[in-house]
Structures are given as C-alpha cells and as structure tokens.
Design an enzyme around this catalytic site. Structure first.
Site, PDB file in Angstrom:
ATOM      1  N   ARG A 209     -14.135  24.917   5.831  1.00 46.06           N
ATOM      2  CA  ARG A 209     -13.337  25.956   6.497  1.00 46.06           C
ATOM      3  C   ARG A 209     -11.864  25.558   6.493  1.00 46.06           C
ATOM      4  NH1 ARG A 209     -18.297  26.714   9.779  1.00 46.06           N
ATOM      5  NH2 ARG A 209     -17.703  24.962  11.087  1.00 46.06           N
ATOM      6  N   ASN A 277     -26.506  44.043   4.232  1.00 42.92           N
ATOM      7  CA  ASN A 277     -27.160  43.073   3.368  1.00 42.92           C
ATOM      8  C   ASN A 277     -26.210  42.725   2.217  1.00 42.92           C
ATOM      9  OD1 ASN A 277     -28.706  41.813   1.356  1.00 42.92           O
ATOM     10  ND2 ASN A 277     -30.558  42.868   2.038  1.00 42.92           N
ATOM     11  N   CYS A 338     -27.308  25.499   0.673  1.00 43.63           N
ATOM     12  CA  CYS A 338     -27.780  24.462   1.591  1.00 43.63           C
ATOM     13  C   CYS A 338     -29.281  24.246   1.387  1.00 43.63           C
ATOM     14  CB  CYS A 338     -27.470  24.836   3.039  1.00 43.63           C
ATOM     15  SG  CYS A 338     -28.138  26.419   3.522  1.00 43.63           S
TER      16      CYS A 338
HETATM   17  N1  SAH Z   1     -20.603  30.577   6.885  1.00 42.45           N
HETATM   18  C1  SAH Z   1     -21.172  30.554   8.221  1.00 42.45           C
HETATM   19  C2  SAH Z   1     -22.641  30.165   8.223  1.00 42.45           C
HETATM   20  C3  SAH Z   1     -23.546  31.064   7.406  1.00 42.45           C
HETATM   21  S1  SAH Z   1     -25.237  30.947   7.816  1.00 42.45           S
HETATM   22  C4  SAH Z   1     -20.311  29.653   9.107  1.00 42.45           C
HETATM   23  O1  SAH Z   1     -19.368  29.002   8.611  1.00 42.45           O
HETATM   24  O2  SAH Z   1     -20.570  29.589  10.304  1.00 42.45           O
HETATM   25  C5  SAH Z   1     -25.963  32.228   6.873  1.00 42.45           C
HETATM   26  C6  SAH Z   1     -25.809  33.627   7.444  1.00 42.45           C
HETATM   27  O3  SAH Z   1     -26.341  34.540   6.496  1.00 42.45           O
HETATM   28  C7  SAH Z   1     -26.552  33.926   8.735  1.00 42.45           C
HETATM   29  O4  SAH Z   1     -25.636  34.359   9.691  1.00 42.45           O
HETATM   30  C8  SAH Z   1     -27.539  35.062   8.401  1.00 42.45           C
HETATM   31  O5  SAH Z   1     -27.613  36.027   9.451  1.00 42.45           O
HETATM   32  C9  SAH Z   1     -26.894  35.670   7.201  1.00 42.45           C
HETATM   33  N2  SAH Z   1     -27.767  36.361   6.249  1.00 42.45           N
HETATM   34  C10 SAH Z   1     -28.959  35.966   5.752  1.00 42.45           C
HETATM   35  N3  SAH Z   1     -29.387  36.818   4.797  1.00 42.45           N
HETATM   36  C11 SAH Z   1     -28.443  37.786   4.683  1.00 42.45           C
HETATM   37  C12 SAH Z   1     -28.290  38.914   3.841  1.00 42.45           C
HETATM   38  N4  SAH Z   1     -29.197  39.235   2.913  1.00 42.45           N
HETATM   39  N5  SAH Z   1     -27.169  39.680   3.968  1.00 42.45           N
HETATM   40  C13 SAH Z   1     -26.220  39.349   4.894  1.00 42.45           C
HETATM   41  N6  SAH Z   1     -26.314  38.276   5.705  1.00 42.45           N
HETATM   42  C14 SAH Z   1     -27.401  37.509   5.603  1.00 42.45           C
END
Ligand code: SAH
Length: 395
Positions: A209, A277, A338
């Site tokens: 970040r 999505n 991850c």
């Molecule tokens: N980048 C974030 C962490 C991401 S965790 C940070 O720095 O805090 C992954 C995220 O993807 C979760 O919030 C989950 O709700 C979302 N997610 C999972 N599948 C998804 C999809 N198909 N479309 C949109 N969001 C999705």
C-alpha cells in the site's frame, strides 16, 4: 512423554529444521497422546529429534515446538517465543503505524498461532491442535507482552476443521473497545475485528500500500477487490486523480467509505465505489471504454492448496487479462496472489499468458511480497503466501 517414532530415513526434513511431520513419515506412536499434547519425535534408532504437538486428525500429524530436548514446553516457553516475535517487530511500529503482525505461526516458532496487533487490541488465531492445547497460556502471554486492553480470539478459519477443532470467536481477555482503529502510514483505518475477514485487516499488504501511495500521483486508479479500502486510501493519499474501488462484500465497502471519511486530508469526491463482481465488472468497464493508469488486483485465495491450482490459474489469468486491457499506455498493474497452491514462478507464467492474450506489451518493474513483519523462517518456505508483480504497459 509419548514418542512418535519415524520410519527409517524420514528424519531429513526435521534435521533441516522444517517444523512439520506428515502422517506418512511416522512408523508408530508409543503411548496414547491426547490431541495437542506434547510428544517427543525420535528416529528409528531412538535418537531425539524434536518436541512437537500431536494432531491425530491432521495429515500434518505433528508440528515442532522445539528442537531442544531440554526446553520445557510450558507457559514460560510461549511467553519467551511471543516476546521474541514482538521484539523483532517493535522497530516497525510507531505512532503512524500501529498495526503489526506480532506472531506469524511457524515462522516465529509457534505453529498454528497468528496474532495481529491493532493498537490496543490483539487478535489471535489458534489454528492447530497444539496451539489449542495452550491457548490460555498464549492469550496470557500476548496480554503480558503487549499490555493490550483486549485479546480477542478469531479462531474461526476453515483450516481448524483439518485439526478436528470447532470454530471459536470472542474476547479471550479484557473487553473489546467499541471501535478498533489503527494508523498505517499516518492514515486512520477502522478495523472490524469481530466480523471482518481473517483477523480484520490485511497487514501483509501494508508495504505494498505504501508503494501504491508513491505511484498514485495524478493517476486514474482502479482498486479491484478493495475490501475495507486499504489501497484506496493509500492511492488517495498519494494524490490519485480518481479511485474506483470494487468489492462484493457490502459491509466491507461500507467500512471502506467510513475509512476515507475518517481522514479529513483525503478528498472523498475522488473516490467511487462499486458493489460488484470483479470478473463481470472488468468486462463491463471495458465495454464503456474506460482506461486506468494504475490498477491493483488483490483477489482472495483462489487456490488454498496445489489441488486447486488449475481452476485458480484460469481465474488469475482472466482478471489479469482484463486488467491489462483496461490499462492505458504507460499504465501500471500491481497484481497479487495469496494462494499457497500457486508458486511465484507459476504466478508469473499466468500473468505472462494474460499479457499475450490481452495483446499487451508489458514488462515487470518489480516483484512484490508481504510486509516486513510477515517474515518466513529459513526452513519454512511454505509460509510465503503473498506474491505480486508490478507491471508497466508500454507507452
Ligand atoms: N486489498 C485489500 C484486501 C483484499 S481481500 C486490502 O488491502 O485490505 C479480497 C477481497 O476480495 C475481499 O474483500 C472479498 O470480499 C473480495 N472478493 C472476493 N471475490 C470477489 C469478486 N468476485 N468480486 C469482487 N470482490 C470479491
């Protein structure tokens, strides 16, 4: 003490200090250890190898506490290990950075124990039978070492099932404050430790970040899988022209908006939010002719283990392909995985394939990994989950 006797020649990984013992390596169990009990691990000829926690229902049948026969596995042992881990992280914490991973499981010599510090609150996750056996001592040690007001337990991860453990969540010691907040790079984030994902916040992405913040000036940013706005706030703080953030988790998006509002220095009018999505939304954005100068792709774990790798590879390729199409000439893509089941080399191949299919001329600017407080023990490369690439599309 009960003894796990190994099959001939199966002590090699333990001699390399690898902390896991798979069921196939075990010849017999002398004694009747309870789940989580401390056992001695010995070679066929009776030589001491390690003291470990026994987990009869898991394929990882034992996890090493200590390679020293003389070290007692008792509350003082957990206190020492937690103190060592916390001391190692102390230089990374200051008033502008109050969140940190304090205990990183096997990599801190504490298999099955995760502890994240969010200011006054420590969230612990107990993920193995051995850690479960010592959970009170672990909670006490975390409180003693950190002086935190609350030790909150989020032992509700799916992997506990493999250890024969039911989920558990709630305050273990002290009282949870009404709101938990942290500072990261001087920005204030609310952390939902009760219903948020994992322990509430993805501290492993902190250093990335900070990088996005440095790259964001003047750019149109797309933050896909934004969760509670981690990269969104960083991009706004870095002077992004606009930031579009997408996630399917409505409550996370709500907290993300609040997090922007928590920081009066940020221009909330530059942030746009979409409850959608990502797979469909990237295509829809392409249909509108939208372009971005910096895209962050930080999806959830598509492949927890290698068994899911093939299907996961298709999903990674898909989002990276559409992201590369949406990138303006000279634009940057910070793309992550991850997934434990996808190694760094395979991830790079998938992204390379996506670039070919997107007809994008892209080069790697840098490799991205987990934050500095998520180290991996020398003998435990499995602990290295987060991998990422920073790509630049040719101008
Ligand atoms: N980048 C974030 C962490 C991401 S965790 C940070 O720095 O805090 C992954 C995220 O993807 C979760 O919030 C989950 O709700 C979302 N997610 C999972 N599948 C998804 C999809 N198909 N479309 C949109 N969001 C999705």
């Amino acid at each position: 003490m009960p003894v796990l006797v190994l099959k001939p020649g199966r002590e090699k990984s333990l001699l390399q200090r690898h902390p896991w013992l798979f069921s196939g390596a075990i010849d017999r169990v002398d004694g009747a250890p309870e789940p989580g009990a401390t056992v001695m691990v010995a070679s066929t000829d009776g030589k001491f190898l390690a003291q470990a926690a026994y987990s009869p229902s898991s394929q990882i049948r034992a996890r090493v506490w200590s390679f020293d026969a003389a070290e007692a596995i008792d509350p003082a042992f957990f206190r020492r290990r937690i103190e060592r881990a916390a001391t190692a992280r102390a230089p990374l914490q200051d008033a502008a950075n109050t969140g940190a991973r304090l205990v990183h499981g096997e990599s801190d010599g504490l298999p099955g124990v995760i502890a994240d510090r969010y200011g006054n609150v420590v969230v612990m996750q107990i993920l193995s039978a051995g850690a479960e056996h010592w959970r009170t001592a672990i909670g006490e040690a975390l409180e003693g070492v950190t002086g935190a007001r609350c030790i909150y337990e989020r032992s509700d991860a799916d992997v506990r099932q493999l250890e024969g453990l039911a989920p558990r969540a709630g305050p273990q010691r002290g009282v949870l404050p009404r709101i938990t907040t942290i500072f990261e790079g001087g920005l204030c984030y609310g952390v939902d430790v009760v219903t948020g994902q994992k322990t509430g916040f993805y501290l492993d992405q902190r250093d990335n970040r900070a990088l996005v913040r440095r790259l964001a000036r003047g750019r149109r940013v797309l933050n896909a899988f934004c969760y509670t706005g981690g990269f969104t706030l960083a991009a706004l703080a870095g002077g992004a022209q606009t930031v579009l953030s997408i996630d399917t988790a409505g409550d996370a998006l709500g907290l993300a908006r609040e997090n922007v509002a928590r920081n009066p220095s940020l221009d909330a009018t530059r942030a746009e939010w979409r409850d959608a999505n990502v797979f469909a939304e990237l295509r829809a954005l392409r249909d509108t002719g939208a372009q971005y100068d910096l895209i962050v792709l930080d999806p959830p774990k598509f492949a927890p283990t290698a068994a899911h790798a093939e299907r996961a590879a298709r999903a990674y390729k898909d989002i990276n392909l559409w992201a590369l199409k949406l990138l303006a000439p000279g634009g940057l893509l910070a793309t992550f995985s991850c997934s434990g089941g996808i190694g760094a080399e395979l991830f790079q191949k998938i992204v390379a394939g996506a670039a070919v299919d997107a007809k994008a001329d892209a080069a790697i600017v840098g490799r991205l990994g987990p934050s500095a407080d998520h180290p991996v023990a020398l003998a435990f490369p499995e602990g290295d989950y987060l991998k990422g690439l920073l790509l630049r599309k040719a101008a």
